[in-house]
Scaffold this motif. Sequence first.
Motif, PDB file in Angstrom:
ATOM      1  N   HIS A  37      96.836 -57.162 -28.667  1.00 47.34           N
ATOM      2  CA  HIS A  37      96.506 -58.287 -29.544  1.00 47.34           C
ATOM      3  C   HIS A  37      95.021 -58.259 -29.926  1.00 47.34           C
ATOM      4  O   HIS A  37      94.659 -58.558 -31.063  1.00 47.34           O
ATOM      5  N   ALA A  38      94.154 -57.892 -28.987  1.00 50.58           N
ATOM      6  CA  ALA A  38      92.715 -57.783 -29.294  1.00 50.58           C
ATOM      7  C   ALA A  38      92.466 -56.686 -30.314  1.00 50.58           C
ATOM      8  O   ALA A  38      91.694 -56.873 -31.266  1.00 50.58           O
ATOM      9  N   VAL A  39      93.130 -55.558 -30.148  1.00 52.10           N
ATOM     10  CA  VAL A  39      92.985 -54.456 -31.115  1.00 52.10           C
ATOM     11  C   VAL A  39      93.499 -54.902 -32.483  1.00 52.10           C
ATOM     12  O   VAL A  39      92.890 -54.600 -33.520  1.00 52.10           O
ATOM     13  N   SER A  40      94.593 -55.641 -32.506  1.00 51.41           N
ATOM     14  CA  SER A  40      95.138 -56.142 -33.771  1.00 51.41           C
ATOM     15  C   SER A  40      94.154 -57.083 -34.459  1.00 51.41           C
ATOM     16  O   SER A  40      93.996 -57.045 -35.682  1.00 51.41           O
ATOM     17  N   LEU A  41      93.488 -57.907 -33.684  1.00 50.10           N
ATOM     18  CA  LEU A  41      92.485 -58.809 -34.255  1.00 50.10           C
ATOM     19  C   LEU A  41      91.325 -58.022 -34.861  1.00 50.10           C
ATOM     20  O   LEU A  41      90.883 -58.311 -35.978  1.00 50.10           O
ATOM     21  N   ILE A  42      90.860 -57.007 -34.145  1.00 50.02           N
ATOM     22  CA  ILE A  42      89.771 -56.159 -34.658  1.00 50.02           C
ATOM     23  C   ILE A  42      90.226 -55.458 -35.940  1.00 50.02           C
ATOM     24  O   ILE A  42      89.469 -55.350 -36.912  1.00 50.02           O
ATOM     25  N   HIS A  43      91.477 -55.026 -35.976  1.00 43.61           N
ATOM     26  CA  HIS A  43      92.039 -54.379 -37.163  1.00 43.61           C
ATOM     27  C   HIS A  43      92.113 -55.370 -38.320  1.00 43.61           C
ATOM     28  O   HIS A  43      91.789 -55.033 -39.469  1.00 43.61           O
ATOM     29  N   THR A  44      92.544 -56.577 -38.035  1.00 47.02           N
ATOM     30  CA  THR A  44      92.642 -57.611 -39.072  1.00 47.02           C
ATOM     31  C   THR A  44      91.281 -57.912 -39.682  1.00 47.02           C
ATOM     32  O   THR A  44      91.182 -58.188 -40.885  1.00 47.02           O
ATOM     33  N   LEU A  45      90.232 -57.831 -38.881  1.00 51.63           N
ATOM     34  CA  LEU A  45      88.877 -58.057 -39.388  1.00 51.63           C
ATOM     35  C   LEU A  45      88.367 -56.882 -40.220  1.00 51.63           C
ATOM     36  O   LEU A  45      87.276 -56.944 -40.784  1.00 51.63           O
ATOM     37  N   GLY A  46      89.140 -55.803 -40.263  1.00 48.39           N
ATOM     38  CA  GLY A  46      88.775 -54.643 -41.066  1.00 48.39           C
ATOM     39  C   GLY A  46      87.780 -53.706 -40.400  1.00 48.39           C
ATOM     40  O   GLY A  46      87.179 -52.867 -41.069  1.00 48.39           O
ATOM     41  N   LEU A  47      87.634 -53.823 -39.086  1.00 50.16           N
ATOM     42  CA  LEU A  47      86.660 -52.994 -38.387  1.00 50.16           C
ATOM     43  C   LEU A  47      87.207 -51.622 -37.993  1.00 50.16           C
ATOM     44  O   LEU A  47      86.435 -50.712 -37.718  1.00 50.16           O
ATOM     45  N   ILE A  48      88.531 -51.483 -37.970  1.00 52.46           N
ATOM     46  CA  ILE A  48      89.140 -50.189 -37.663  1.00 52.46           C
ATOM     47  C   ILE A  48      90.332 -49.969 -38.593  1.00 52.46           C
ATOM     48  O   ILE A  48      90.930 -50.916 -39.097  1.00 52.46           O
ATOM     49  N   SER A  49      90.684 -48.699 -38.798  1.00 52.20           N
ATOM     50  CA  SER A  49      91.787 -48.343 -39.689  1.00 52.20           C
ATOM     51  C   SER A  49      93.143 -48.563 -39.025  1.00 52.20           C
ATOM     52  O   SER A  49      93.232 -48.785 -37.816  1.00 52.20           O
ATOM     53  N   ASP A  50      94.198 -48.441 -39.826  1.00 59.12           N
ATOM     54  CA  ASP A  50      95.561 -48.581 -39.303  1.00 59.12           C
ATOM     55  C   ASP A  50      95.838 -47.573 -38.198  1.00 59.12           C
ATOM     56  O   ASP A  50      96.316 -47.938 -37.121  1.00 59.12           O
ATOM     57  N   ASN A  51      95.549 -46.288 -38.476  1.00 56.71           N
ATOM     58  CA  ASN A  51      95.844 -45.249 -37.483  1.00 56.71           C
ATOM     59  C   ASN A  51      95.084 -45.459 -36.185  1.00 56.71           C
ATOM     60  O   ASN A  51      95.643 -45.277 -35.100  1.00 56.71           O
ATOM     61  N   VAL A  52      93.821 -45.822 -36.280  1.00 57.51           N
ATOM     62  CA  VAL A  52      93.030 -46.058 -35.066  1.00 57.51           C
ATOM     63  C   VAL A  52      93.609 -47.241 -34.288  1.00 57.51           C
ATOM     64  O   VAL A  52      93.769 -47.179 -33.068  1.00 57.51           O
ATOM     65  N   ALA A  53      93.957 -48.309 -34.985  1.00 58.59           N
ATOM     66  CA  ALA A  53      94.534 -49.488 -34.325  1.00 58.59           C
ATOM     67  C   ALA A  53      95.847 -49.131 -33.635  1.00 58.59           C
ATOM     68  O   ALA A  53      96.076 -49.515 -32.480  1.00 58.59           O
ATOM     69  N   PHE A  54      96.718 -48.396 -34.335  1.00 55.68           N
ATOM     70  CA  PHE A  54      98.003 -48.016 -33.743  1.00 55.68           C
ATOM     71  C   PHE A  54      97.799 -47.101 -32.542  1.00 55.68           C
ATOM     72  O   PHE A  54      98.456 -47.254 -31.516  1.00 55.68           O
ATOM     73  N   ASP A  55      96.901 -46.133 -32.666  1.00 56.79           N
ATOM     74  CA  ASP A  55      96.675 -45.185 -31.560  1.00 56.79           C
ATOM     75  C   ASP A  55      96.073 -45.873 -30.339  1.00 56.79           C
ATOM     76  O   ASP A  55      96.499 -45.628 -29.211  1.00 56.79           O
ATOM     77  N   VAL A  56      95.094 -46.740 -30.556  1.00 56.07           N
ATOM     78  CA  VAL A  56      94.473 -47.450 -29.431  1.00 56.07           C
ATOM     79  C   VAL A  56      95.491 -48.387 -28.778  1.00 56.07           C
ATOM     80  O   VAL A  56      95.579 -48.463 -27.549  1.00 56.07           O
ATOM     81  N   SER A  57      96.281 -49.064 -29.589  1.00 55.73           N
ATOM     82  CA  SER A  57      97.316 -49.944 -29.035  1.00 55.73           C
ATOM     83  C   SER A  57      98.355 -49.148 -28.254  1.00 55.73           C
ATOM     84  O   SER A  57      98.793 -49.559 -27.172  1.00 55.73           O
ATOM     85  N   SER A  58      98.741 -47.991 -28.779  1.00 52.80           N
ATOM     86  CA  SER A  58      99.702 -47.138 -28.062  1.00 52.80           C
ATOM     87  C   SER A  58      99.124 -46.666 -26.740  1.00 52.80           C
ATOM     88  O   SER A  58      99.821 -46.640 -25.716  1.00 52.80           O
ATOM     89  N   CYS A  59      97.851 -46.298 -26.734  1.00 56.42           N
ATOM     90  CA  CYS A  59      97.190 -45.877 -25.490  1.00 56.42           C
ATOM     91  C   CYS A  59      97.132 -47.033 -24.493  1.00 56.42           C
ATOM     92  O   CYS A  59      97.343 -46.835 -23.295  1.00 56.42           O
ATOM     93  N   CYS A  60      96.859 -48.241 -24.981  1.00 56.92           N
ATOM     94  CA  CYS A  60      96.831 -49.424 -24.102  1.00 56.92           C
ATOM     95  C   CYS A  60      98.196 -49.638 -23.452  1.00 56.92           C
ATOM     96  O   CYS A  60      98.286 -49.899 -22.246  1.00 56.92           O
ATOM     97  N   CYS A  61      99.261 -49.523 -24.246  1.00 51.48           N
ATOM     98  CA  CYS A  61     100.616 -49.692 -23.693  1.00 51.48           C
ATOM     99  C   CYS A  61     100.938 -48.599 -22.690  1.00 51.48           C
ATOM    100  O   CYS A  61     101.490 -48.872 -21.623  1.00 51.48           O
ATOM    101  N   THR A  62     100.585 -47.356 -23.025  1.00 47.86           N
ATOM    102  CA  THR A  62     100.835 -46.245 -22.107  1.00 47.86           C
ATOM    103  C   THR A  62     100.143 -46.480 -20.773  1.00 47.86           C
ATOM    104  O   THR A  62     100.736 -46.319 -19.705  1.00 47.86           O
TER     105      THR A  62
END
Length: 146
Positions: A37-62
Motif C-alpha cells: 500500500h505504501a508503494v502504491s501511494l508513492i506510485h500514485t504521487l508519480g514518484l515511481i513508474s508502473d513497472n518499478v511499483a509492481f516489482d517492488v510490491s512483488s518483492c515485498c510480497c515475496t
Amino acid sequence: VRSRSRLIMSTVLREVARGWFVVAFGASIFVGGIFTHAVSLIHTLGLISDNVAFDVSSCCCTLAFRFALLLNPQIKIKIDGDWDQMMKDKPSMLIMNHSSFFDFFVVSSILPLKYILLNHPRTVMSEALTHIPFFGKMIGTHCGSF
C-alpha cells in the motif's frame, strides 16, 4: 496410558502449530500489505513508474511470504529447478496447477528477487480475489496481477 498421553500431546502440538501458522501467516500478509500500500501511494504521487511499483510490491510480497515460512519450520519446501536457466531463457512462463489456496504463497515465496526484478513476472488470477479487503489489493493491483 502412555499411548493415550502421546496421542493427546500429538494433538495439542498439531493444534498449536496450526494456530501459530495462522498468526504468522496473518502477520506476514499484514506487513506485506502495508508495504504494498505504501508503494502504491508513492506510485500514485508519480514518484515511481508502473513497472518499478509492481516489482517492488512483488518483492515485498515475496519477502513477506518467506518470512511466514521462516516462522513455520514445520513446513518444508523442496525446490527442483534451475532458476538461473529460467532467467536466461526469456521470455518464460511459470504455470502453477495448484491444489490449495496456500500454493500461490509457496510459489511466490520461492521466487528469487533477482528473477522478479529481471523478468517482471505478473500473475493471472480471478477478479474475485481482488475484492478481498486489504489482501486483494496486495496481490492484485499493487503487484501487477490481472
